[in-house]
Design an enzyme around this catalytic site. Structure first.
Site, PDB file in Angstrom:
ATOM      1  N   GLY A  55       0.855  -1.185   0.000  1.00  0.00           N
ATOM      2  CA  GLY A  55       0.000   0.000   0.000  1.00  0.00           C
ATOM      3  C   GLY A  55       0.890   1.233   0.000  1.00  0.00           C
ATOM      4  N   ARG A  87      10.295  -1.394  -5.124  1.00  0.00           N
ATOM      5  CA  ARG A  87       9.101  -1.608  -5.964  1.00  0.00           C
ATOM      6  C   ARG A  87       8.937  -0.364  -6.838  1.00  0.00           C
ATOM      7  NH1 ARG A  87       3.614  -3.666  -3.135  1.00  0.00           N
ATOM      8  NH2 ARG A  87       3.098  -4.219  -5.286  1.00  0.00           N
ATOM      9  N   GLN A  94      -5.862  -8.937  -1.605  1.00  0.00           N
ATOM     10  CA  GLN A  94      -5.794  -7.910  -0.545  1.00  0.00           C
ATOM     11  C   GLN A  94      -7.188  -7.488  -0.083  1.00  0.00           C
ATOM     12  OE1 GLN A  94      -3.987  -7.950  -3.328  1.00  0.00           O
ATOM     13  NE2 GLN A  94      -2.101  -6.775  -3.188  1.00  0.00           N
ATOM     14  N   ASP A 154      -1.645   4.175  -6.077  1.00  0.00           N
ATOM     15  CA  ASP A 154      -0.202   4.037  -5.824  1.00  0.00           C
ATOM     16  C   ASP A 154       0.584   5.206  -6.389  1.00  0.00           C
ATOM     17  OD1 ASP A 154      -1.392   1.191  -5.869  1.00  0.00           O
ATOM     18  OD2 ASP A 154       0.458   1.128  -4.696  1.00  0.00           O
ATOM     19  N   LYS A 200      -4.193  -0.802  -8.086  1.00  0.00           N
ATOM     20  CA  LYS A 200      -4.163  -2.261  -8.231  1.00  0.00           C
ATOM     21  C   LYS A 200      -4.878  -2.705  -9.503  1.00  0.00           C
ATOM     22  CE  LYS A 200      -2.427  -4.587  -6.188  1.00  0.00           C
ATOM     23  NZ  LYS A 200      -1.068  -5.056  -6.575  1.00  0.00           N
TER      24      LYS A 200
HETATM   25  O1  MRU Z   1       0.363  -4.278  -4.379  1.00  0.00           O
HETATM   26  P1  MRU Z   1      -0.181  -3.490  -3.223  1.00  0.00           P
HETATM   27  O2  MRU Z   1      -0.979  -4.298  -2.260  1.00  0.00           O
HETATM   28  O3  MRU Z   1       0.906  -2.675  -2.550  1.00  0.00           O
HETATM   29  O4  MRU Z   1      -1.179  -2.464  -3.904  1.00  0.00           O
HETATM   30  C1  MRU Z   1      -1.878  -1.574  -3.090  1.00  0.00           C
HETATM   31  C2  MRU Z   1      -2.888  -0.791  -3.813  1.00  0.00           C
HETATM   32  O5  MRU Z   1      -3.043  -0.889  -5.005  1.00  0.00           O
HETATM   33  C3  MRU Z   1      -3.665   0.195  -3.009  1.00  0.00           C
HETATM   34  O6  MRU Z   1      -4.950   0.350  -3.520  1.00  0.00           O
HETATM   35  C4  MRU Z   1      -2.949   1.557  -3.073  1.00  0.00           C
HETATM   36  O7  MRU Z   1      -1.619   1.433  -2.678  1.00  0.00           O
HETATM   37  C5  MRU Z   1      -3.601   2.558  -2.232  1.00  0.00           C
HETATM   38  S1  MRU Z   1      -3.187   2.242  -0.529  1.00  0.00           S
HETATM   39  C6  MRU Z   1      -3.842   3.442   0.415  1.00  0.00           C
END
Ligand code: MRU
Length: 369
Positions: free
Chosen positions: A54, A94, A207, A248, A259
């Site tokens: 996140g 990442r 998630q 992100d 995501k």
């Molecule tokens: O791969 P992840 O679990 O890190 O992806 C997270 C997301 O896509 C969330 O929706 C995004 O980071 C917003 S978190 C407040």
């Protein structure tokens, strides 16, 4: 936020003042496991393996990673080179969440010009802690601004249930407190509004089904897990009043990386005139990129995340293969929703349209950066 009556955050500094601790999100909802991050390698592993994930939490973890790098640079003759290399390694953990680079750069700037190991370590610790508190407050404010949107729909529906759909986990686990997409939901719940959340399961790592459902359940918020493909059907049949997702990285022109699968939800929302909001702190805006579709780097993760699923069986948590042994799989972790499909952004400064002009009006100090 409270877990079984106990205040918890997804990351904190232990009383010893140097060990960073995190909730291992890979184990949820089946076990609440805490991990220590003592070395930069631990921080990188935690970010890459999604112990923490996140965008805002990745930023805060990266900030604490710089603090750990400063600690480990102590007494080294090559401390400046070592510190810079460790920071570069964290930044590369990442690619998509802009908060990662932002968190590292903020702590590096706070340390710059400090003479002596102790001063550098203290400055890094203070700045990382400050970022964590700021992100918590940003999410609280996102809740305050976002709840007005929920309230308006509730009034239009004569106080009957407001159905909100969300994708992935943009909750407190992904942030520090409240979450981004979930902050208006928590605020609405506190105000006694009648809400129900459709939680996209969010393949491949689930998630939504694992983390968002766990969070909402612990808070007593009514929710239903649906397959990632259900959203269009639900919207066509009037079962979704509002979509709220996190992000992100969002360009300052309003294109939203989130995501994988978010774009399809935005298309379905557009086709069915369902408002589609993106909640984010300003740390998730990219003030340089203009075209999100062509320019935001999209992480491609291990295809085995698609070929296997993890779950709880009679003998505990295990992974099972769901595909033929010899089938190829691809794992694009994010997609980009163009600004034209976004109804608005919910930020710590208020709600604005998904346009360059509106974003810069809310954050005038970023114009020309
Ligand atoms: O791969 P992840 O679990 O890190 O992806 C997270 C997301 O896509 C969330 O929706 C995004 O980071 C917003 S978190 C407040």
């Amino acid at each position: 936020m409270k877990v079984d009556g106990k205040e918890m955050r997804p990351i904190w500094l232990k009383e010893d003042g140097h060990t960073v601790q995190v909730i291992d999100q890979r184990q949820l909802p089946h076990a609440l496991v805490i991990l220590d991050l003592a070395r930069v390698d631990d921080v990188i592993m935690a970010i890459q393996e999604m112990v923490v994930r996140g965008a805002p939490l990745i930023g805060v973890t990266a900030a604490y990673g710089v603090f750990i790098a400063a600690l480990n640079a102590k007494d080294r003759s090559d401390h400046a080179d070592f510190f810079r290399q460790e920071c570069d390694r964290i930044k590369a953990a990442r690619p998509t969440a802009i908060n990662l680079i932002w968190g590292v750069e903020r702590v590096v700037a706070a340390v710059k010009g400090m003479g002596g190991d102790t001063a550098r370590i203290e400055a890094a610790r203070a700045e990382a802690g400050c970022i964590a508190e700021e992100e918590a407050e940003n999410c609280r404010l996102i809740g305050e601004y976002g709840v007005a949107i929920v309230e308006k729909i509730s009034r239009q529906k004569n106080r009957s249930t407001v159905n909100i759909l969300t994708h992935c986990n943009a909750g407190w686990l992904a942030c520090i407190e409240y979450g981004t997409a979930t902050a208006p939901m928590y605020a609405a719940f506190e105000k006694g509004l009648d809400i129900h959340i459709w939680v996209d399961e969010t393949r491949p790592l689930n998630q939504g089904a694992r983390l968002t459902a766990w969070e909402l359940g612990k808070h007593g918020i009514d929710h239903t897990i649906v397959t990632d493909n259900a959203g269009g059907h639900l919207m066509q049949h009037g079962m979704v009043d509002l979509v709220i997702v996190g992000t992100d990285r969002t360009t300052h022109t309003g294109d939203v990386a989130n995501k994988i699968g978010t774009y399809l939800k935005a298309l379905a929302a557009h086709d069915n005139q369902v408002p589609f909001y993106v909640a984010l702190p300003s740390s998730t805006f990219d003030w340089e990129l203009k075209n999100g579709v062509t320019d935001i780097p999209i992480e491609e993760r291990d295809p085995d995340e698609v070929r296997y699923v993890q779950g709880l069986g009679p003998d505990g948590v295990k992974k099972v293969m769901i595909s033929p042994l010899d089938s190829r799989a691809a794992n694009h972790a994010f997609d980009v929703t163009p600004a034209r499909l976004v109804t608005g952004f919910i930020t710590e400064r208020g709600v604005c349209k998904a346009s360059e002009e509106a974003i810069h009006t809310l954050f005038p100090e970023k114009t020309g950066t």
